[in-house]
Design an enzyme around this catalytic site. Structure first.
Site, mmCIF file in Angstrom:
data_model
loop_
_atom_site.group_PDB
_atom_site.id
_atom_site.type_symbol
_atom_site.label_atom_id
_atom_site.label_comp_id
_atom_site.label_asym_id
_atom_site.label_seq_id
_atom_site.Cartn_x
_atom_site.Cartn_y
_atom_site.Cartn_z
ATOM 1 N N GLY A 1 0.796 -1.089 0.041
ATOM 2 C CA GLY A 1 -0.060 0.080 -0.098
ATOM 3 C C GLY A 1 0.911 1.100 -0.003
ATOM 4 N N CYS A 8 -12.084 20.803 17.124
ATOM 5 C CA CYS A 8 -12.389 21.171 18.401
ATOM 6 C C CYS A 8 -11.916 19.742 19.421
ATOM 7 C CB CYS A 8 -13.808 21.520 18.960
ATOM 8 S SG CYS A 8 -13.897 23.119 18.342
ATOM 9 N N GLU A 9 -10.792 19.468 19.386
ATOM 10 C CA GLU A 9 -10.049 18.344 19.949
ATOM 11 C C GLU A 9 -8.569 18.573 20.030
ATOM 12 O OE1 GLU A 9 -11.439 15.134 20.553
ATOM 13 O OE2 GLU A 9 -13.407 15.559 19.762
ATOM 14 N N TYR A 49 -1.487 7.343 15.093
ATOM 15 C CA TYR A 49 -0.276 6.078 15.089
ATOM 16 C C TYR A 49 0.914 7.179 15.486
ATOM 17 C CZ TYR A 49 -2.967 3.198 11.692
ATOM 18 O OH TYR A 49 -3.903 2.465 11.234
ATOM 19 N N ARG A 68 -2.934 10.146 10.653
ATOM 20 C CA ARG A 68 -1.859 9.443 11.105
ATOM 21 C C ARG A 68 -1.095 9.885 12.252
ATOM 22 N NH1 ARG A 68 2.162 8.194 8.566
ATOM 23 N NH2 ARG A 68 1.999 5.705 9.074
HETATM 24 C C1 LIG Z 1 -3.675 -7.515 4.885
HETATM 25 C C2 LIG Z 1 -2.920 -6.189 4.386
HETATM 26 N N1 LIG Z 1 -2.191 -6.369 3.227
HETATM 27 C C3 LIG Z 1 -1.566 -5.297 3.019
HETATM 28 C C4 LIG Z 1 -1.511 -4.071 3.853
HETATM 29 C C5 LIG Z 1 -0.829 -2.717 3.030
HETATM 30 O O1 LIG Z 1 0.231 -2.411 4.117
HETATM 31 P P1 LIG Z 1 1.261 -1.250 3.783
HETATM 32 O O2 LIG Z 1 0.524 -0.129 3.511
HETATM 33 O O3 LIG Z 1 2.236 -1.207 5.026
HETATM 34 O O4 LIG Z 1 1.960 -1.604 2.660
HETATM 35 C C6 LIG Z 1 -2.370 -3.952 4.797
HETATM 36 C C7 LIG Z 1 -2.337 -2.784 5.564
HETATM 37 O O5 LIG Z 1 -2.450 -2.659 7.302
HETATM 38 C C8 LIG Z 1 -3.127 -4.996 5.118
HETATM 39 O O6 LIG Z 1 -3.751 -5.122 6.229
#
Ligand SMILES: Cc1ncc(COP(=O)(O)O)c(C=O)c1O
Length: 381
Positions: free
Chosen positions: A259, A326-327, A300, A296
């Site tokens: 991702g 407002c947080e 996180y 994020r």
């Molecule tokens: C099952 C699964 N595959 C792939 C990803 C993609 O992860 P990333 O964005 O760190 O590459 C995620 C993200 O949490 C996920 O839950």
């Protein structure tokens, strides 16, 4: 003011206003190419984790590159199918979802990954003659942010290895085939050895099931969020997979689900300064955005580099950059920026993944626009 791919940010903001997300199509293509080149020595398929950024324009880029999709809900499956991805292009790895959603995935014909043995009796005869995948929990503790670790023994994700015998019993009872094995170790995993440990677990399990066609190694590919940060050592990762495939000596496809590796550093969030205010000790820069647009940092504790693109030569001062919700709503604490004035535009970097896709309408504030820069053109997407 700065330029992205030769286009002035000032002109973009003038035309489209702020806040806005901007994505660089060419960056996504480069990252995709980098990954395919490293994996070129074995059969592999990239399934983009569309949860990172599900904008159709981004998905079209992935499709044009020949990639597939990692979906986690029926809505994501439907979007991918509507955009022309085929069932076989899609892996579906939902977490703690309803039986109905799994049935939907099975019936529509995508590659469903089941992450708990408890689903098998609930699915029962609907599994007859079906091919499914198993999401395993390898019980691996990784270094780095615990909030994005998904393969440790206390994580809700995946089937514990001790339950593999139960899977086999259910296989005999309901007559399904295990076509794929899946793990996802976590996101932004610091040490490639942690990923390799997880991958090794999958390879150990392959021989326990007849007819496994693919191993899906999930993601976890680390990207640079700040200067000095390292990226995943792809060469080491690919070499490990290659050696495991060599020892296994079976015709197995490797699937990978990046991702943020593909889109994280392709995206920027631009936000304008509403106010610069002095507190008792700190100076706050209040911007026209917040965790409703990029969660994020708050969720996180993620670090995103920020630049004042309106005043690059300004003196360095220290600010807390805060949103307008407002947080408690903070993008950055004690951050050095070129002197910030009301109306300046700040560029928040590495915002292409889990930015807009996790955005919300909290306080009834609208989500930002999204723009794509591609081959010198800028498009509202
Ligand atoms: C099952 C699964 N595959 C792939 C990803 C993609 O992860 P990333 O964005 O760190 O590459 C995620 C993200 O949490 C996920 O839950």
């Amino acid at each position: 003011m700065c330029e992205i791919n030769g286009i002035s940010v000032k002109d973009i903001i003038k035309e489209h206003g702020s806040p806005l997300y901007l994505y660089d199509a060419e960056y996504i293509r480069r990252q995709y190419k980098k990954l395919t080149e490293e994996f070129s020595e074995f059969k592999h398929r990239i399934h983009y984790a569309m949860k990172a950024n599900e904008n159709p324009a981004i998905l079209y880029i992935i499709k044009d590159l020949g990639g597939g999709i990692d979906a986690v809900s029926p809505y994501e499956i439907d979007r991918a199918l509507n955009l022309g991805f085929q069932q076989s292009d899609i892996v579906f790895t939902p977490s703690c979802t309803s039986v109905n959603e799994l049935v939907y995935g099975i019936e529509v014909g995508v590659n469903v990954h089941i992450g708990a043995v408890e689903y098998f009796p609930l699915l029962g005869d609907r599994l007859k003659d079906k091919c499914i995948g198993l999401r395993l929990n390898p019980s691996i503790d990784i270094k780095g942010n615990k909030k994005i670790a998904t393969a440790h023994s206390n994580s809700k994700f995946g089937i514990p290895l001790r339950d593999l015998n139960k899977v086999k019993k259910y296989q005999d009872k309901y007559g399904f085939k295990v076509k794929g094995l899946h793990i996802h170790t976590g996101s932004n995993v610091k040490d490639v050895d942690d990923l390799n440990k997880s991958v090794a677990v999958l390879f150990d399990v392959v021989s326990q099931f007849e007819g496994v066609e693919y191993i899906d190694i999930g993601s976890g590919l680390k990207i640079k969020y700040r200067t000095g940060d390292g990226e995943i050592d792809l060469e080491k990762y690919a070499a490990h997979i290659k050696s495991k495939l060599y020892s296994l000596n079976k015709d197995i496809e490797i699937k990978i689900e990046p991702g943020k590796f593909l889109v994280g550093n392709a995206g920027y969030l631009f936000t304008s300064v509403n106010i610069v205010k002095k507190g008792y000790e700190k100076t706050f820069v209040g911007v026209d955005s917040g965790f409703n647009h990029l969660i994020r940092p708050m969720y996180y504790d993620a670090y995103h580099e920020i630049e004042n693109v309106s005043n690059p030569g300004g003196e360095i001062e220290v600010y807390d950059v805060v949103g307008q919700l407002c947080e408690e709503d903070t993008f950055a604490r004690d951050r050095q920026l070129n002197k910030v004035r009301v109306g300046d535009v700040l560029m928040i970097k590495s915002a292409g993944a889990y930015g807009f896709s996790m955005a919300m309408d909290y306080n009834l504030r609208k989500k930002p626009k999204e723009l794509l820069i591609d081959r010198g053109n800028i498009m509202l997407i």
